[in-house]
Design a protein around this motif. Structure first.
Motif, PDB file in Angstrom:
ATOM      1  N   VAL A   1       0.824  -1.206   0.000  1.00 57.45           N
ATOM      2  CA  VAL A   1       0.000   0.000   0.000  1.00 57.45           C
ATOM      3  C   VAL A   1       0.868   1.270   0.000  1.00 57.45           C
ATOM      4  O   VAL A   1       0.479   2.288  -0.554  1.00 57.45           O
ATOM      5  CB  VAL A   1      -1.008  -0.008   1.182  1.00 57.45           C
ATOM      6  CG1 VAL A   1      -0.290   0.105   2.527  1.00 57.45           C
ATOM      7  CG2 VAL A   1      -2.040   1.084   1.028  1.00 57.45           C
ATOM      8  N   LEU A   2       2.065   1.199   0.590  1.00 60.74           N
ATOM      9  CA  LEU A   2       2.984   2.332   0.581  1.00 60.74           C
ATOM     10  C   LEU A   2       3.908   2.324  -0.641  1.00 60.74           C
ATOM     11  O   LEU A   2       4.376   3.367  -1.071  1.00 60.74           O
ATOM     12  CB  LEU A   2       3.852   2.335   1.850  1.00 60.74           C
ATOM     13  CG  LEU A   2       3.145   2.554   3.174  1.00 60.74           C
ATOM     14  CD1 LEU A   2       4.150   2.467   4.323  1.00 60.74           C
ATOM     15  CD2 LEU A   2       2.432   3.896   3.188  1.00 60.74           C
ATOM     16  N   HIS A   3       4.177   1.155  -1.175  1.00 62.51           N
ATOM     17  CA  HIS A   3       5.164   1.010  -2.250  1.00 62.51           C
ATOM     18  C   HIS A   3       4.543   1.085  -3.651  1.00 62.51           C
ATOM     19  O   HIS A   3       5.233   1.427  -4.621  1.00 62.51           O
ATOM     20  CB  HIS A   3       5.905  -0.322  -2.070  1.00 62.51           C
ATOM     21  CG  HIS A   3       7.040  -0.550  -3.011  1.00 62.51           C
ATOM     22  ND1 HIS A   3       8.131   0.274  -3.111  1.00 62.51           N
ATOM     23  CD2 HIS A   3       7.250  -1.540  -3.921  1.00 62.51           C
ATOM     24  CE1 HIS A   3       8.977  -0.188  -4.016  1.00 62.51           C
ATOM     25  NE2 HIS A   3       8.462  -1.283  -4.533  1.00 62.51           N
ATOM     26  N   GLU A   4       3.274   0.807  -3.765  1.00 66.80           N
ATOM     27  CA  GLU A   4       2.617   0.689  -5.064  1.00 66.80           C
ATOM     28  C   GLU A   4       2.775   1.930  -5.938  1.00 66.80           C
ATOM     29  O   GLU A   4       3.015   1.821  -7.144  1.00 66.80           O
ATOM     30  CB  GLU A   4       1.125   0.395  -4.864  1.00 66.80           C
ATOM     31  CG  GLU A   4       0.362   0.230  -6.154  1.00 66.80           C
ATOM     32  CD  GLU A   4      -1.099  -0.100  -5.918  1.00 66.80           C
ATOM     33  OE1 GLU A   4      -1.713  -0.616  -6.863  1.00 66.80           O
ATOM     34  OE2 GLU A   4      -1.626   0.162  -4.823  1.00 66.80           O
ATOM     35  N   ASP A   5       2.679   3.122  -5.338  1.00 68.20           N
ATOM     36  CA  ASP A   5       2.764   4.332  -6.161  1.00 68.20           C
ATOM     37  C   ASP A   5       4.160   4.544  -6.743  1.00 68.20           C
ATOM     38  O   ASP A   5       4.331   5.325  -7.672  1.00 68.20           O
ATOM     39  CB  ASP A   5       2.285   5.569  -5.403  1.00 68.20           C
ATOM     40  CG  ASP A   5       3.177   5.970  -4.246  1.00 68.20           C
ATOM     41  OD1 ASP A   5       4.053   5.175  -3.840  1.00 68.20           O
ATOM     42  OD2 ASP A   5       2.978   7.080  -3.722  1.00 68.20           O
TER      43      ASP A   5
ATOM     44  N   GLY B   1       3.643  14.516 -12.412  1.00 71.85           N
ATOM     45  CA  GLY B   1       3.626  15.713 -11.581  1.00 71.85           C
ATOM     46  C   GLY B   1       3.658  15.434 -10.087  1.00 71.85           C
ATOM     47  O   GLY B   1       3.632  16.351  -9.279  1.00 71.85           O
ATOM     48  N   GLN B   2       3.720  14.182  -9.724  1.00 68.74           N
ATOM     49  CA  GLN B   2       3.743  13.798  -8.316  1.00 68.74           C
ATOM     50  C   GLN B   2       5.155  13.999  -7.778  1.00 68.74           C
ATOM     51  O   GLN B   2       6.090  13.340  -8.215  1.00 68.74           O
ATOM     52  CB  GLN B   2       3.311  12.331  -8.211  1.00 68.74           C
ATOM     53  CG  GLN B   2       3.228  11.784  -6.826  1.00 68.74           C
ATOM     54  CD  GLN B   2       2.852  10.291  -6.844  1.00 68.74           C
ATOM     55  OE1 GLN B   2       3.107   9.594  -7.821  1.00 68.74           O
ATOM     56  NE2 GLN B   2       2.267   9.830  -5.772  1.00 68.74           N
ATOM     57  N   VAL B   3       5.323  14.929  -6.841  1.00 71.45           N
ATOM     58  CA  VAL B   3       6.642  15.217  -6.290  1.00 71.45           C
ATOM     59  C   VAL B   3       7.030  14.164  -5.261  1.00 71.45           C
ATOM     60  O   VAL B   3       8.128  13.623  -5.287  1.00 71.45           O
ATOM     61  CB  VAL B   3       6.685  16.629  -5.660  1.00 71.45           C
ATOM     62  CG1 VAL B   3       8.038  16.895  -5.031  1.00 71.45           C
ATOM     63  CG2 VAL B   3       6.367  17.682  -6.695  1.00 71.45           C
ATOM     64  N   PHE B   4       6.130  13.875  -4.348  1.00 67.63           N
ATOM     65  CA  PHE B   4       6.382  12.866  -3.321  1.00 67.63           C
ATOM     66  C   PHE B   4       5.447  11.688  -3.532  1.00 67.63           C
ATOM     67  O   PHE B   4       4.353  11.838  -4.077  1.00 67.63           O
ATOM     68  CB  PHE B   4       6.171  13.444  -1.920  1.00 67.63           C
ATOM     69  CG  PHE B   4       7.189  14.481  -1.555  1.00 67.63           C
ATOM     70  CD1 PHE B   4       8.485  14.136  -1.232  1.00 67.63           C
ATOM     71  CD2 PHE B   4       6.848  15.824  -1.550  1.00 67.63           C
ATOM     72  CE1 PHE B   4       9.435  15.091  -0.912  1.00 67.63           C
ATOM     73  CE2 PHE B   4       7.776  16.794  -1.231  1.00 67.63           C
ATOM     74  CZ  PHE B   4       9.065  16.424  -0.910  1.00 67.63           C
ATOM     75  N   GLN B   5       5.913  10.527  -3.099  1.00 66.60           N
ATOM     76  CA  GLN B   5       5.128   9.308  -3.187  1.00 66.60           C
ATOM     77  C   GLN B   5       4.954   8.749  -1.782  1.00 66.60           C
ATOM     78  O   GLN B   5       5.760   9.033  -0.891  1.00 66.60           O
ATOM     79  CB  GLN B   5       5.866   8.258  -4.030  1.00 66.60           C
ATOM     80  CG  GLN B   5       6.234   8.698  -5.418  1.00 66.60           C
ATOM     81  CD  GLN B   5       7.156   7.690  -6.110  1.00 66.60           C
ATOM     82  OE1 GLN B   5       7.839   6.899  -5.479  1.00 66.60           O
ATOM     83  NE2 GLN B   5       7.163   7.740  -7.431  1.00 66.60           N
ATOM     84  N   LYS B   6       3.931   7.929  -1.598  1.00 68.06           N
ATOM     85  CA  LYS B   6       3.790   7.229  -0.314  1.00 68.06           C
ATOM     86  C   LYS B   6       5.032   6.377  -0.069  1.00 68.06           C
ATOM     87  O   LYS B   6       5.448   6.197   1.070  1.00 68.06           O
ATOM     88  CB  LYS B   6       2.526   6.365  -0.300  1.00 68.06           C
ATOM     89  CG  LYS B   6       1.247   7.157  -0.187  1.00 68.06           C
ATOM     90  CD  LYS B   6       0.052   6.253  -0.007  1.00 68.06           C
ATOM     91  CE  LYS B   6      -0.429   5.777  -1.350  1.00 68.06           C
ATOM     92  NZ  LYS B   6      -1.617   4.909  -1.254  1.00 68.06           N
TER      93      LYS B   6
END
Length: 154
Positions: free
Chosen positions: A34-38, A45-50
């Motif tokens: 759930v934290l790694h999937e992204d 445009g996503q600067v940070f990921q989970k």
């Protein structure tokens, strides 16, 4: 004593590759998907990921080892924490900066090892089995050398 502390730091750094492989395969691709999937399916445009939360998860043991490594006096646990810190720095530079180009600091690196490392990680993202970070199967280095030679011939 200093040689022992350097050896502990170095061995911890090397051991962290095995920890990374195990954690990536069984935890990040397991119950913490759930934290790694992204990371595998990033949005434009996503600067940070989970996935970036793993920075804090992995930094915590290092910080605790630093604390207990100087309290009440300097001891070997400090140098275990230092090895983890050095591996974390290498991970950031290799994975986030070089492989995924989140910053353009290392965009012109052309060494076959690093190009092979990028290929191995790319294979992981397309269903491959490379779960580590610094250890690169020889086939990827060989492919990178062959592609570099072909590019130089043209």
């Amino acid at each position: 004593m200093i040689v022992l502390f350097i050896l502990i730091t170095f061995c911890t750094f090397v051991f962290m590759e095995a920890v990374t492989w195990f954690t990536h395969k069984f935890i990040m691709h397991g119950f913490l998907w759930v934290l790694h999937e992204d990371h595998h399916y990033p949005r434009k445009g996503q600067v940070f990921q989970k996935n970036d939360s793993f920075f804090f998860i992995f930094a915590t043991p290092s910080i605790l080892l630093f604390y207990f490594g100087i309290n009440p006096s300097l001891n070997y646990t400090f140098f275990i924490g230092l090895g983890i810190l050095f591996y974390g720095m290498a991970y950031f530079l290799v994975h986030d900066v070089f492989i995924h180009q989140r910053f353009s600091w290392l965009s012109n690196v052309q060494h076959p090892y690093f190009l092979g490392l990028r290929r191995a990680h790319g294979s992981h993202h397309t269903g491959g089995k490379c779960f580590g970070m610094l250890w690169v199967p020889r086939q990827f280095i060989r492919e990178a050398k062959e592609n570099t030679l072909l590019a130089n011939e043209n």
